[in-house]
Design a protein around this motif. Structure first.
Motif, PDB file in Angstrom:
ATOM      1  N   THR A  86      30.670  39.702  36.608  1.00  0.00           N
ATOM      2  CA  THR A  86      31.835  38.997  36.062  1.00  0.00           C
ATOM      3  C   THR A  86      31.595  38.495  34.641  1.00  0.00           C
ATOM      4  O   THR A  86      32.543  38.403  33.851  1.00  0.00           O
ATOM      5  CB  THR A  86      32.227  37.806  36.958  1.00  0.00           C
ATOM      6  OG1 THR A  86      31.165  36.846  37.001  1.00  0.00           O
ATOM      7  CG2 THR A  86      32.547  38.285  38.370  1.00  0.00           C
ATOM      8  N   GLY A  90      34.075  39.251  31.825  1.00  0.00           N
ATOM      9  CA  GLY A  90      34.713  38.115  31.176  1.00  0.00           C
ATOM     10  C   GLY A  90      34.399  37.971  29.708  1.00  0.00           C
ATOM     11  O   GLY A  90      34.924  37.063  29.044  1.00  0.00           O
ATOM     12  N   ALA A 265      29.896  32.853  38.485  1.00  0.00           N
ATOM     13  CA  ALA A 265      30.495  34.171  38.710  1.00  0.00           C
ATOM     14  C   ALA A 265      32.005  34.070  38.803  1.00  0.00           C
ATOM     15  O   ALA A 265      32.743  34.903  38.257  1.00  0.00           O
ATOM     16  CB  ALA A 265      29.919  34.802  39.979  1.00  0.00           C
ATOM     17  N   ALA A 269      35.044  35.710  36.350  1.00  0.00           N
ATOM     18  CA  ALA A 269      36.240  36.446  36.787  1.00  0.00           C
ATOM     19  C   ALA A 269      37.502  35.819  36.199  1.00  0.00           C
ATOM     20  O   ALA A 269      38.433  36.534  35.781  1.00  0.00           O
ATOM     21  CB  ALA A 269      36.306  36.461  38.316  1.00  0.00           C
ATOM     22  N   ALA A 272      37.744  36.864  32.681  1.00  0.00           N
ATOM     23  CA  ALA A 272      38.164  38.266  32.589  1.00  0.00           C
ATOM     24  C   ALA A 272      39.672  38.386  32.703  1.00  0.00           C
ATOM     25  O   ALA A 272      40.309  39.203  32.012  1.00  0.00           O
ATOM     26  CB  ALA A 272      37.483  39.094  33.678  1.00  0.00           C
ATOM     27  N   ALA A 283      39.282  41.944  38.277  1.00  0.00           N
ATOM     28  CA  ALA A 283      38.358  40.915  37.788  1.00  0.00           C
ATOM     29  C   ALA A 283      37.449  40.425  38.906  1.00  0.00           C
ATOM     30  O   ALA A 283      36.227  40.327  38.744  1.00  0.00           O
ATOM     31  CB  ALA A 283      39.144  39.749  37.183  1.00  0.00           C
ATOM     32  N   LEU A 284      38.036  40.112  40.054  1.00  0.00           N
ATOM     33  CA  LEU A 284      37.227  39.665  41.191  1.00  0.00           C
ATOM     34  C   LEU A 284      36.358  40.794  41.726  1.00  0.00           C
ATOM     35  O   LEU A 284      35.245  40.561  42.207  1.00  0.00           O
ATOM     36  CB  LEU A 284      38.137  39.135  42.303  1.00  0.00           C
ATOM     37  CG  LEU A 284      38.823  37.791  42.019  1.00  0.00           C
ATOM     38  CD1 LEU A 284      39.843  37.472  43.105  1.00  0.00           C
ATOM     39  CD2 LEU A 284      37.799  36.664  41.912  1.00  0.00           C
ATOM     40  N   THR A 286      34.704  42.948  40.117  1.00  0.00           N
ATOM     41  CA  THR A 286      33.456  43.127  39.367  1.00  0.00           C
ATOM     42  C   THR A 286      32.317  42.292  39.950  1.00  0.00           C
ATOM     43  O   THR A 286      31.155  42.585  39.711  1.00  0.00           O
ATOM     44  CB  THR A 286      33.636  42.746  37.882  1.00  0.00           C
ATOM     45  OG1 THR A 286      34.050  41.367  37.785  1.00  0.00           O
ATOM     46  CG2 THR A 286      34.678  43.642  37.216  1.00  0.00           C
ATOM     47  N   ALA A 287      32.652  41.259  40.718  1.00  0.00           N
ATOM     48  CA  ALA A 287      31.603  40.453  41.367  1.00  0.00           C
ATOM     49  C   ALA A 287      30.856  41.278  42.400  1.00  0.00           C
ATOM     50  O   ALA A 287      29.656  41.090  42.600  1.00  0.00           O
ATOM     51  CB  ALA A 287      32.207  39.214  42.009  1.00  0.00           C
TER      52      ALA A 287
END
Length: 468
Positions: A86, A90, A265, A269, A272, A283-284, A286-287
């Motif tokens: 993230t 971001g 993290a 997000a 981002a 965005a979430l 990518t975690a």
């Protein structure tokens, strides 16, 4: 059923030699994953345990106990994976790269890398988090400035491990001190008399090396091209580093590492979505899946396509298998047998110090995880320190130096695999440049044999009597 016995030194040498043969042949010759070699090695030591008279159930319990002792590392690594993904998405890591290319002079880049990673690691108490964020940025800047990446990785790791073994927030610091029965702050003070001189010497070495390389291979056109590519791909401004500042602040306030890193993290997000134009699901995502980009700049693709929990799974498996393997070794008393063979020679602080460093390093090699080393070393060596009336602070310091600072040197250990994967530099490539580790180990040995900063229990008792 016969009663269990300790292994003989011949059995120990045979099983550990076979372990090394399996690991090296799998990784170097057959090009197979280290995880498979570790899994097979489980059954090798189980077979030894049965030969020694232990039941399979007890051996399996030893495996699960070893794993449970290091589960905190698993939780932190999961959170770090999410954080890396993230923070790239971001714009946190890209912003650090951009400003590094903008402001850091090539001649002092290696020194700056050492200092920046040291500060972040001391403040956060995590070498993994430092390498996964600031370390990635410094590798990218070093690439842009034309500095050999193994040297850059050496500076990153020197700074990261400096903080990891000195910060009272570090899990390795807490583990080494608690298992040695030493107060955490007393342990940190004992570490400082070794770590600060080691840091100064290492800083001088990287400064000299920086002037040797800085500016020689720099392509200013490439630097400007990379900066422009970052600006074209991400929103770059000072506000992008707010998540990093919040995480550092929370950790300085001694909040628990795992939830703080997870909060970082989540902030990545949010950034981002708010600043990089990503939709909430991506965005979430990518975690877990890491950041993915397909730009026209191959270097950016290689650098930034990383992070996420899924990309940590290989390291997580290594940690779990390594902790289990180390749990069986501890249960069978393998390292105790090794120490017992030369115990008669442990008649002075120098020999005990050297032995502690060797045991800690071997625990990293055969336990495959820093946690294994920091758990086993104080338990195995404490009687030797008590026999010589050496203060337990010396034990905790030597255990930390031997355990933490050598963990990244073993290609199949949790640290070795994580650091090489995150930085994109193989363990054997960056190993010669882990200068802080080598200097600190050298100073620990010198202190042991000269008696410098070696404390005895009777000295502590005399001070307490005088004060009273």
């Amino acid at each position: 059923m016969k009663s269990p016995r300790l292994p003989s030194i011949l059995e120990v040498v045979a099983v550990l030699g076979l372990f090394l043969a399996i690991v090296l042949s799998f990784t170097l010759y057959f090009k197979l994953d280290i995880q498979l070699a570790l899994f097979i090695s489980w059954f090798m030591v189980i077979a030894l345990g049965i030969r020694l008279g232990h039941s399979y159930k007890d051996l399996q319990n030893a495996i699960t106990k070893g794993i449970s002792n290091g589960l905190e590392a698993v939780l932190i690594l999961i959170a770090v994976g999410a954080l890396v993904g993230t923070w790239i998405a971001g714009g946190v890591v890209p912003t650090l790269i951009y400003y590094g290319l903008e402001f850091i002079h090539p001649n002092i880049f290696l020194l700056a890398t050492l200092i920046i990673c040291s500060i972040m690691s001391v403040a956060t108490g995590t070498s993994w988090g430092t390498v996964g964020t600031a370390g990635i940025a410094m590798i990218a800047i070093g690439e842009g400035l034309g500095i050999p990446l193994p040297i850059v990785a050496g500076a990153v790791l020197s700074g990261a491990y400096f903080g990891d073994k000195l910060s009272p927030l570090s899990d390795s610091t807490v583990l080494a001190s608690s298992l040695s029965k030493v107060d955490v702050l007393a342990h940190v003070r004992a570490m400082m008399v070794l770590s600060i001189p080691a840091f100064v010497i290492t800083a001088i070495m990287f400064t000299i090396t920086g002037f040797m390389y800085g500016g020689k291979n720099i392509d200013q056109g490439k630097v400007e091209f990379l900066k422009q590519a970052l600006q074209d791909t991400f929103t770059i401004n000072i506000w992008m580093i707010i998540p990093a500042l919040i995480v550092v602040l929370l950790l300085v306030l001694k909040k628990p590492s795992m939830p703080v890193i997870a909060i970082g993290a989540l902030l990545g997000a949010v950034w981002a979505m708010a600043f990089q134009g990503m939709n909430p699901a991506d965005a979430l995502g990518t975690a877990y899946n890491g950041f993915s980009i397909n730009s026209d700049v191959e270097f950016l693709n290689t650098l930034l396509n990383r992070g996420g929990i899924v990309n940590m799974l290989g390291s997580l498996v290594v940690i779990i298998l390594g902790l289990g393997f180390g749990g069986v070794l501890e249960y069978l008393g393998v390292l105790k047998v090794i120490v017992a063979t030369f115990e008669k020679k442990l008649h002075n602080a120098g020999n005990v110090t050297l032995s502690t460093l060797v045991v800690a390093f071997f625990a990293n090699i055969f336990g495959c995880a820093m946690y294994v080393s920091l758990i086993l070393t104080p338990k195995i060596m404490e009687k030797s320190y008590d026999k010589l009336k050496l203060d337990r602070r010396v034990l905790s310091r030597n255990s930390e130096v031997g355990g933490t600072l050598t963990s990244g040197m073993v290609p199949w250990s949790d640290n070795g695999i994580y650091m090489a994967g995150i930085l994109g530099v193989s363990t054997f490539s960056y190993l010669p440049f882990m200068w802080l580790s080598f200097v600190a180990i050298g100073l620990a040995i010198i202190y042991g044999y000269t008696g410098k900063f070696i404390w005895y229990v009777k000295d502590q008792q005399e001070r307490e009597e005088s004060a009273s």
